[in-house]
Structure formats: C-alpha cells, structure tokens
Design an enzyme around this catalytic site. Structure first.
Site, PDB file in Angstrom:
ATOM      1  N   TYR A 117       0.825  -1.207   0.000  1.00 22.72           N
ATOM      2  CA  TYR A 117       0.000   0.000   0.000  1.00 22.72           C
ATOM      3  C   TYR A 117       0.868   1.269   0.000  1.00 22.72           C
ATOM      4  CZ  TYR A 117      -4.270  -2.622   1.312  1.00 22.72           C
ATOM      5  OH  TYR A 117      -5.370  -3.446   1.354  1.00 22.72           O
ATOM      6  N   GLN A 139     -13.817  -2.709   6.064  1.00 19.88           N
ATOM      7  CA  GLN A 139     -14.016  -4.161   6.151  1.00 19.88           C
ATOM      8  C   GLN A 139     -13.823  -4.612   7.583  1.00 19.88           C
ATOM      9  OE1 GLN A 139     -10.929  -5.316   3.303  1.00 19.88           O
ATOM     10  NE2 GLN A 139     -12.508  -6.121   1.956  1.00 19.88           N
ATOM     11  N   GLN A 180     -10.220  -2.938   8.106  1.00 24.58           N
ATOM     12  CA  GLN A 180      -9.511  -2.157   7.091  1.00 24.58           C
ATOM     13  C   GLN A 180     -10.357  -0.957   6.697  1.00 24.58           C
ATOM     14  OE1 GLN A 180      -6.929  -2.502   3.140  1.00 24.58           O
ATOM     15  NE2 GLN A 180      -8.557  -3.998   3.131  1.00 24.58           N
ATOM     16  N   TYR A 195      -1.579  -4.132   5.759  1.00 24.71           N
ATOM     17  CA  TYR A 195      -2.296  -2.931   5.320  1.00 24.71           C
ATOM     18  C   TYR A 195      -1.441  -1.749   5.773  1.00 24.71           C
ATOM     19  CZ  TYR A 195      -6.339  -6.126   4.914  1.00 24.71           C
ATOM     20  OH  TYR A 195      -7.190  -7.165   4.597  1.00 24.71           O
TER      21      TYR A 195
HETATM   22  C1  LIG Z   1      -5.856  -5.389  -4.094  1.00 19.73           C
HETATM   23  C2  LIG Z   1      -5.273  -5.882  -2.805  1.00 19.73           C
HETATM   24  C3  LIG Z   1      -5.941  -6.865  -2.074  1.00 19.73           C
HETATM   25  C4  LIG Z   1      -5.406  -7.345  -0.873  1.00 19.73           C
HETATM   26  N1  LIG Z   1      -6.074  -8.323  -0.183  1.00 19.73           N
HETATM   27  C5  LIG Z   1      -5.509  -8.848   0.930  1.00 19.73           C
HETATM   28  C6  LIG Z   1      -6.131  -9.919   1.622  1.00 19.73           C
HETATM   29  O1  LIG Z   1      -7.185 -10.420   1.239  1.00 19.73           O
HETATM   30  N2  LIG Z   1      -5.519 -10.403   2.747  1.00 19.73           N
HETATM   31  C7  LIG Z   1      -4.331  -9.892   3.182  1.00 19.73           C
HETATM   32  O2  LIG Z   1      -3.799 -10.412   4.170  1.00 19.73           O
HETATM   33  N3  LIG Z   1      -3.728  -8.879   2.543  1.00 19.73           N
HETATM   34  C8  LIG Z   1      -4.285  -8.354   1.432  1.00 19.73           C
HETATM   35  N4  LIG Z   1      -3.666  -7.327   0.788  1.00 19.73           N
HETATM   36  C9  LIG Z   1      -2.426  -6.771   1.343  1.00 19.73           C
HETATM   37  C10 LIG Z   1      -1.225  -7.556   0.856  1.00 19.73           C
HETATM   38  O3  LIG Z   1      -1.108  -8.748   1.629  1.00 19.73           O
HETATM   39  C11 LIG Z   1       0.057  -6.713   1.033  1.00 19.73           C
HETATM   40  O4  LIG Z   1      -0.063  -5.547   0.269  1.00 19.73           O
HETATM   41  C12 LIG Z   1       1.308  -7.499   0.669  1.00 19.73           C
HETATM   42  O5  LIG Z   1       2.398  -7.043   1.435  1.00 19.73           O
HETATM   43  C13 LIG Z   1       1.665  -7.379  -0.800  1.00 19.73           C
HETATM   44  O6  LIG Z   1       2.734  -8.218  -1.115  1.00 19.73           O
HETATM   45  P1  LIG Z   1       3.528  -8.016  -2.498  1.00 19.73           P
HETATM   46  O7  LIG Z   1       4.604  -9.013  -2.514  1.00 19.73           O
HETATM   47  O8  LIG Z   1       2.551  -7.977  -3.612  1.00 19.73           O
HETATM   48  O9  LIG Z   1       4.071  -6.521  -2.316  1.00 19.73           O
HETATM   49  P2  LIG Z   1       5.512  -5.857  -2.490  1.00 19.73           P
HETATM   50  O10 LIG Z   1       5.220  -4.410  -2.639  1.00 19.73           O
HETATM   51  O11 LIG Z   1       6.300  -6.530  -3.543  1.00 19.73           O
HETATM   52  O12 LIG Z   1       6.197  -6.147  -1.093  1.00 19.73           O
HETATM   53  C14 LIG Z   1       5.634  -5.716   0.128  1.00 19.73           C
HETATM   54  C15 LIG Z   1       6.721  -5.631   1.190  1.00 19.73           C
HETATM   55  O13 LIG Z   1       7.357  -6.897   1.359  1.00 19.73           O
HETATM   56  C16 LIG Z   1       8.736  -6.823   1.011  1.00 19.73           C
HETATM   57  N5  LIG Z   1       9.070  -8.042   0.283  1.00 19.73           N
HETATM   58  C17 LIG Z   1       8.494  -8.492  -0.856  1.00 19.73           C
HETATM   59  N6  LIG Z   1       9.056  -9.644  -1.214  1.00 19.73           N
HETATM   60  C18 LIG Z   1       9.995  -9.936  -0.295  1.00 19.73           C
HETATM   61  C19 LIG Z   1      10.923 -11.000  -0.143  1.00 19.73           C
HETATM   62  N7  LIG Z   1      10.956 -11.990  -1.018  1.00 19.73           N
HETATM   63  N8  LIG Z   1      11.781 -10.982   0.909  1.00 19.73           N
HETATM   64  C20 LIG Z   1      11.749  -9.961   1.797  1.00 19.73           C
HETATM   65  N9  LIG Z   1      10.884  -8.929   1.696  1.00 19.73           N
HETATM   66  C21 LIG Z   1      10.014  -8.920   0.665  1.00 19.73           C
HETATM   67  C22 LIG Z   1       8.873  -5.578   0.168  1.00 19.73           C
HETATM   68  O14 LIG Z   1      10.183  -5.049   0.236  1.00 19.73           O
HETATM   69  C23 LIG Z   1       7.846  -4.672   0.812  1.00 19.73           C
HETATM   70  O15 LIG Z   1       8.353  -4.126   2.017  1.00 19.73           O
HETATM   71  C24 LIG Z   1      -4.181  -6.822  -0.406  1.00 19.73           C
HETATM   72  C25 LIG Z   1      -3.525  -5.843  -1.144  1.00 19.73           C
HETATM   73  C26 LIG Z   1      -4.053  -5.372  -2.321  1.00 19.73           C
HETATM   74  C27 LIG Z   1      -3.324  -4.301  -3.069  1.00 19.73           C
END
Ligand SMILES: Cc1cc2nc3c(=O)[nH]c(=O)nc-3n(C[C@H](O)[C@H](O)[C@H](O)COP(=O)(O)OP(=O)(O)OC[C@H]3O[C@@H](n4cnc5c(N)ncnc54)[C@H](O)[C@@H]3O)c2cc1C
Ligand SMILES: *[C@@H]1O[C@H](CO)[C@@H](O)[C@H](O)[C@H]1NC(C)=O
Ligand SMILES: *[C@@H]1O[C@H](CO)[C@@H](O)[C@H](O)[C@H]1NC(C)=O
Ligand SMILES: *[C@@H]1O[C@H](CO)[C@@H](O)[C@H](O)[C@H]1NC(C)=O
Ligand SMILES: *[C@@H]1O[C@H](CO)[C@@H](O)[C@H](O)[C@H]1NC(C)=O
Ligand SMILES: *[C@@H]1O[C@H](CO)[C@@H](O)[C@H](O)[C@H]1NC(C)=O
Ligand SMILES: *[C@@H]1O[C@H](CO)[C@@H](O)[C@H](O)[C@H]1NC(C)=O
Ligand SMILES: *[C@@H]1O[C@H](CO)[C@@H](O)[C@H](O)[C@H]1NC(C)=O
Ligand SMILES: *[C@@H]1O[C@H](CO)[C@@H](O)[C@H](O)[C@H]1NC(C)=O
Ligand SMILES: *[C@@H]1O[C@H](CO)[C@@H](O)[C@H](O)[C@H]1NC(C)=O
Ligand SMILES: *[C@@H]1O[C@H](CO)[C@@H](O)[C@H](O)[C@H]1NC(C)=O
Ligand SMILES: *[C@@H]1O[C@H](CO)[C@@H](O)[C@H](O)[C@H]1NC(C)=O
Ligand SMILES: CC(=O)N[C@H]1CO[C@H](CO)[C@@H](O)[C@@H]1O
Length: 509
Positions: A95, A387, A418, A461
């Site tokens: 986010y 939510q 949320q 979040y």
């Molecule tokens: C549309 C939408 C729906 C969502 N629905 C839910 C839901 O139903 N339930 C829920 O729990 N959450 C939900 N989320 C939140 C989601 O879990 C978080 O946004 C999550 O952190 C996203 O992970 P990412 O890998 O896509 O993000 P990124 O932006 O790639 O990473 C997020 C963070 O993790 C770090 N990171 C990523 N990969 C690694 C790695 N391999 N090793 C170490 N650090 C790493 C990044 O540096 C950053 O700090 C939702 C988000 C969105 C946008």
C-alpha cells in the site's frame, strides 16, 4: 576488479572503501553482468518503477531482475558496498510502495524470475519462489497435488510481501495466516550470505521472517505446509442497504455474531461497509466461505440472517470446486498474465485497526463509526470501504498461536478492520480530503474506547502515515525489542532500510 571486491565481507568493504578513492557507480558494477537491470532514463525504467498505488512515486537507483538466489546475493553485496538501501519486490502490492523502498534511491530487486512452485506429494510441503503471485500458487498447488494454502483473495498479491507480514483469507480461521504455514525460508542476508531459516536452522531469523522479513533479508524461497483442498467450498454474499439507525444495529448484530461460540473454524467471513443505495444509507455486505460439508452451512449463518432486516439484493450462495471458489472470491480469473501483472493499479490510502477478542467494540464506537460513514461518507469526494474481517475468536487458528511465537504479534483479535479510500475514478490525483476522511473513521472508534483498549494494526495494510512510536507498538507489540536485537545482529548497517523497517540498536555508521 569489482567482482573480486564483491566477494569480501561487508565490514571489510566498509573500511577499505574510502581508500579506493572514487566510488564506482552501481552501473559500473551491475552493468557488466548477466542480470537484467533498468537504470533511470533507460527504456523500460519508468514502467518497472511504477507503484501499484499511483498515489505514490519513487525513483529507484536501479530495478534488477535476478534469476537465481546467487544473483540476488550479488545484488545485495553491490548495494551494501555502495551503501544504497536494498529492497525486495514480489507482487508490488504494498500500500505504501515499500516494494520500491518507500523512498527514492533504492536498489530494487524484483523477484519475478524466481518463480518455481513444487509440491512434495509425500509430505505436502510446497517450495515456492518469491516471484510468484498467490493466484498462480493456488493453481499450481491444486493441479500438482490437490492441495491448498491459506491466503488473501486478490490473486495478483505477491507471496513475498503477503507471507512476510501476515496473509489473511477465509481459510485462515482453520489454517492460520499464510506466514503460520512457513516452515522454511532461503534468505539472502545483508552481507550477501545465503542461509536457510527454519525451526532448527537460524531460529532467530526464522522467527523474524514470519512477520517482519523485509527488515532482515530477501527471501528467495518459502517452504510451506499445505492442506488437502476443500472438496466443496460454499461461497456466500448477502447485501443490506440500511439507514443509519438500522446500520448501527446491523453492525452490532454482526459483532455479536462474530463473538458467537457456535462459529466453527471451517468458516471465514467479513462484513464490508460502503455507501448504500439512498443518501445517508450504508451498504452492509456479508461475504465469505464455508469449507465444511455444504449441508451444514446454512445452520451457521441463519441465526444472523434471521436477526437482520430484509436483504436489499438477492443473496448469492455457490457450492463449487476449490479453484472456482477462489475465482468467486477474486471476482475474476486468478491466473496472472503478463498484461494483468503489469496493469493492475489504484490511487488510494488505507489504515487498519485490530480489535481485541476479549472486549467488544462499544456501542458508542459503533454509533460514531456508522455516523461518520452515513454523513461524511456521502460528502467525501473519494470512494471508500470499511471491512470488518473476522480473525478470531477462540476457535480460530490465528488465535491459538502465542503472540511471541512469530514476529507477527496481533493474535488475539476479533476483527481486523480495514479502512480504504481511493480517488473516485481510481486514477491520480488522490483528493487530500481522503486523509481526513480516513482519520475520522479510525478516530470514531478509538475516541470511543477506553485508553486500555488493546487495539493494533495489520502490517500488510501498511500505513506510511503512522509515526514510529505508533507503528512499533501497533504492528509488533512486545515483539519489537526482540526484533531490534535480531536486526542489530543481522543488519547493523541498515542495508534493508525503508520508512518502517526495524531500526538496529546504536547505528554503527
Ligand atoms: C488489491 C489488494 C488486495 C489485498 N487483499 C488482501 C487480503 O485479502 N488479505 C491480506 O492479508 N492482505 C491483502 N492485501 C495486502 C497484501 O497482503 C500486502 O499488500 C502485501 O504485502 C503485498 O505483497 P507483495 O509481494 O505484492 O508486495 P511488495 O510491494 O512486492 O512487497 C511488500 C513488502 O514486502 C517486502 N518483500 C516483498 N518480497 C519480499 C521477499 N521476497 N523478501 C523480503 N521482503 C520482501 C517488500 O520489500 C515490501 O516491504 C491486499 C492488497 C491489495 C493491493
Ligand atoms: C533470466 O530468466 C529470464 C526469464 O526466464 C530469461 O529470459 C533470461 O534469459 C534469463 N537470464 C539469464 C542471464 O539467464
Ligand atoms: C512493464 O513491466 C512489466 C514487468 O514489470 C513487463 O511485464 C511489461 O511487459 C512491461 N511493459 C512495457 C510496456 O514495457
Ligand atoms: C501428486 O498427487 C496428486 C493428487 O493426489 C496426483 O494427481 C499426482 O499424480 C501426484 N503427483 C506425483 C508426481 O506423484
Ligand atoms: C525446503 O524444502 C526443500 C525441498 O523439500 C528442501 O530441500 C530445503 O532444505 C527446505 N528448506 C528449508 C529451509 O527448510
Ligand atoms: C449485542 O450484544 C450486546 C451484549 O450482549 C447487547 O447489548 C446488544 O444489544 C446486542 N446488539 C444487538 C443489535 O442486538
Ligand atoms: C421482508 O420479507 C418478508 C418475506 O419475504 C415479507 O413478508 C416482509 O413484508 C418484508 N418486510 C419488509 C419490511 O419489507
Ligand atoms: C452463484 O449463485 C447465484 C445464486 O445464488 C447465481 O445467480 C450465480 O449465477 C452463481 N454463480 C456461479 C458462478 O455459479
Ligand atoms: C491503471 O490501470 C488501468 C486499468 O488497467 C489502466 O487503464 C491504466 O493505464 C493504468 N494506469 C497506469 C498509470 O498504469
Ligand atoms: C475468548 O475467550 C475469552 C476468555 O475465555 C473470552 O473472554 C472471550 O469472550 C472469548 N472470545 C470469543 C470471541 O469467543
Ligand atoms: C513466549 O512467552 C512465554 C511466556 O509468556 C514464554 O514461556 C516463552 O518462552 C516465550 N517464547 C518465546 C519464543 O520467546
Ligand atoms: C554474514 O552475516 C552473518 C550473520 O550475521 C554471519 O554469520 C556471517 O559470518 C557473515 N558473513 C560474512 C562473509 O561476513
Ligand atoms: C567480468 C566480465 O564479465 N567482464 C566482461 C565485461 O564486458 C566486456 C564487454 O562486454 C567483456 O569483454 C568482459 O568479459
């Protein structure tokens, strides 16, 4: 020459660096190897440095696409050598755009090419590269072995962030958060060393990875416990558009239902609140899934439905296969495509609160929250939803794990709430009023609870406007000190630094 230097330890490099005279550029270190890297000004740079949340813009010093854990280690060493903060990106759905570092000047390591998924049929253990999105993981686990993992509903979320900070879905009351099913991780540390973390290997790191991984390393693979996929899940969705007084009572009924001891762990649901049909009305949408035998479903929700007013729209109840259930929850196909991976976005701000499972939210707080939605919710130029996600209560797997068993702290909660608001057309700019609108939603609750009310916030979040003294406690509670100790041991110079990274004790530089 640089290649040789890169094999030295970080600490040696830090002391010899000044003796080298001119600092070599990242470009000169990375530009001559086989890793795909985008630098500012190059074609493709703008595309790969765009955040999912278009409210935010950050300029990485480079965005790299390694293919192997060894290449990730090479990149981390380069960043450490040049004292550039290093950040992993998995699905890019943070986010706060923390996948770009949440600030300018990060070396972003995008894990998209580290994307294998395999399941050991005899143990059910899945090994998953952290470049994967959760929809693709669900499909592979099911197709390879008929198995499943608990996770959120939006299929394009990356497993890297999701499993680092939580991972809540409707199977979580039965199976725990995504991170509760991590049994091993391959991690690149701040000095470029590659280690395995598990109950028996580097247990401190293993503890820290499950709740705060990005502060400690880059996880390239997770090993997960998996489950036999439910045979006949039941998806459900019910709608009520209610004027203020009825909405207050509907939310109160929902809270009473959430506390009911007759809710088994095989059901998961949330109540989504947004603008209703007529001015001042609030739309209440109960949505979730039941994973037990379909003929036992209706007895669980019927008492709640009977207590509520008549529904505004036809109910939706679907008994399907496991993967079709995930499609219903996602609202569309769950397999990612190059196009879907590159084009999903929104322009938004969000906050969260967890509510304690031993103290219901007061009627005053429910009234204030509903009033803010009913009045301000119709004035604000933003789109929004709130939510009320059922995490607890006492029959929930999330609740059975002690708060200090993993870095993830908020275990004994009834709900994770949320609060989410976006520009009306999902495109920039984000209206400034959106911040005050969300702050007001949260304050309507916190101002109407005693000081002692044990609320927290959900790190997935992530809220970049929380000040340090707030997020330290709201995300990590009494686990924060242990996280600082481990940070001090593993990353004393802060190679993995971002706006809400765990700070080491006594910075040495
Ligand atoms: C549309 C939408 C729906 C969502 N629905 C839910 C839901 O139903 N339930 C829920 O729990 N959450 C939900 N989320 C939140 C989601 O879990 C978080 O946004 C999550 O952190 C996203 O992970 P990412 O890998 O896509 O993000 P990124 O932006 O790639 O990473 C997020 C963070 O993790 C770090 N990171 C990523 N990969 C690694 C790695 N391999 N090793 C170490 N650090 C790493 C990044 O540096 C950053 O700090 C939702 C988000 C969105 C946008
Ligand atoms: C890395 O992987 C990508 C995608 O699989 C491939 O196109 C590319 O050639 C690989 N690069 C190297 C250096 O192996
Ligand atoms: C943008 O980047 C994504 C990877 O993040 C890639 O799949 C896509 O093809 C790129 N689009 C363009 C137009 O370069
Ligand atoms: C693994 O299990 C699944 C489902 O039980 C089965 O269809 C598949 O053939 C098995 N795969 C292997 C390699 O044994
Ligand atoms: C992860 O699982 C793979 C395959 O079973 C195994 O080789 C590896 O050692 C495991 N890693 C950890 C850290 O448990
Ligand atoms: C919910 O339960 C509380 C405590 O038992 C009660 O005071 C309240 O009236 C109930 N709410 C509704 C709408 O019935
Ligand atoms: C609610 O639905 C029932 C049954 O469908 C109907 O008899 C009743 O009149 C409805 N009540 C209101 C207020 O519309
Ligand atoms: C789900 O069920 C509803 C009725 O409850 C029906 O209208 C809808 O078509 C079903 N959807 C699917 C995908 O089966
Ligand atoms: C955001 O997504 C929408 C819908 O996919 C797309 O039309 C738009 O171009 C995207 N915006 C940016 C800046 O990528
Ligand atoms: C959980 O157990 C505690 C202590 O027994 C009790 O006070 C609380 O009401 C229970 N919560 C739920 C949601 O069942
Ligand atoms: C967690 O706290 C309990 C006491 O509340 C203690 O016995 C246990 O050792 C702690 N576990 C860890 C991993 O620190
Ligand atoms: C890298 O850091 C780890 C953890 O602090 C340490 O065990 C290891 O010896 C270090 N490796 C080098 C090459 O400095
Ligand atoms: C160490 C290394 O990979 N050196 C290569 C750098 O790039 C030049 C020209 O592309 C190659 O000739 C070197 O072998």
């Amino acid at each position: 020459m640089m290649r040789q230097l890169l094999t030295f330890s970080l600490f040696a490099l830090c002391t010899i660096k000044s003796a080298l005279g001119d600092t070599p550029s990242l470009q000169s270190i990375l530009g001559n190897n086989s890793i795909e890297v985008y630098f500012p000004g190059e074609p493709g740079y703008q595309n790969v440095s765009q955040a999912f949340n278009l409210r935010l813009h950050f300029e990485p010093i480079a965005v790299a696409y390694p293919n192997t854990t060894e290449q990730v280690a090479e990149l981390v060493k380069a960043g450490a050598f040049l004292q550039v903060p290093v950040t992993a990106r998995s699905g890019g759905h943070s986010y706060a755009a923390y996948g770009l570092g949440g600030a300018n000047g990060h070396l972003v390591i995008d894990l998209a090419n580290i994307n294998e998924i395999s399941v050991d049929n005899s143990t059910g253990v899945a090994t998953v590269g952290t470049g994967n999105r959760i929809g693709d993981i669900a499909i592979a686990l099911f197709d390879q072995a008929g198995r499943a993992l608990p996770h959120g509903t939006c299929s394009l979320i990356g497993i890297g962030g999701h499993a680092s900070f939580g991972g809540y879905g409707f199977t979580s009351r039965q199976w725990g958060l995504t991170l509760d099913n991590v049994i091993g991780a391959t991690v690149v540390l701040a000095n470029g060393t590659v280690v395995e973390a598990s109950e028996t290997q580097n247990p401190d790191l293993f503890w820290a990875v499950r709740g705060a991984a990005p502060s400690f390393g880059i996880v390239t693979h997770f090993n997960f416990t998996t489950y036999v996929a439910p045979a006949q899940p039941t998806f459900f969705s019910y709608y009520w558009s209610l004027p203020l007084e009825q909405a207050i009572s509907g939310i109160s009924l929902y809270q009473n239902f959430s506390f009911s001891p007759s809710i088994p762990p095989e059901i998961g649901f949330e109540m989504d609140l947004t603008k209703g049909t007529n001015n001042g009305e609030i739309l209440l949408n109960l949505v979730g899934s039941y994973y037990g035998s379909p003929d036992q479903y209706s007895a669980i929700v019927q008492p709640f439905l009977d207590a509520m007013p008549n529904q505004t729209a036809p109910a939706q109840v679907n008994v399907t296969s496991w993967l079709d259930n995930l499609v219903l929850l996602a609202g569309g196909p769950i397999a990612s495509t190059p196009q879907s991976r590159a084009s999903e976005n929104n322009t938004f701000y969000a906050k969260s609160l967890t509510t304690p499972s031993d103290q219901p939210m007061s009627e005053e707080a429910i009234t204030a929250l509903a009033s803010w939605m009913s009045v301000e919710g119709w004035y604000t130029p933003t789109d929004w939803f709130v939510q009320l996600e059922l995490y607890g209560g006492n029959t929930s797997k999330i609740d059975t794990i002690p708060s200090n068993a993993t870095a993830y702290f908020n275990r004994h909660d009834l709900w994770t709430i949320q609060f989410y608001t976006s520009s009306a057309d999902a495109e920039p700019p984000f209206p400034r009023e959106g911040f005050a609108f969300l702050d007001g939603l949260v304050a309507s609750i916190t101002a109407n609870e005693p000081e002692s009310y044990a609320y927290g916030a959900y790190p997935n979040y992530v809220d970049p406007r929380l000040p340090p003294d707030a997020w330290h406690t709201l995300y990590f509670g009494s686990n924060f000190d242990r996280l600082r100790q481990i940070k001090t041991e593993l990353d004393p110079y802060g190679v993995f630094t971002f706006p809400q990274s765990i700070p080491p004790y006594e910075p040495l530089l």
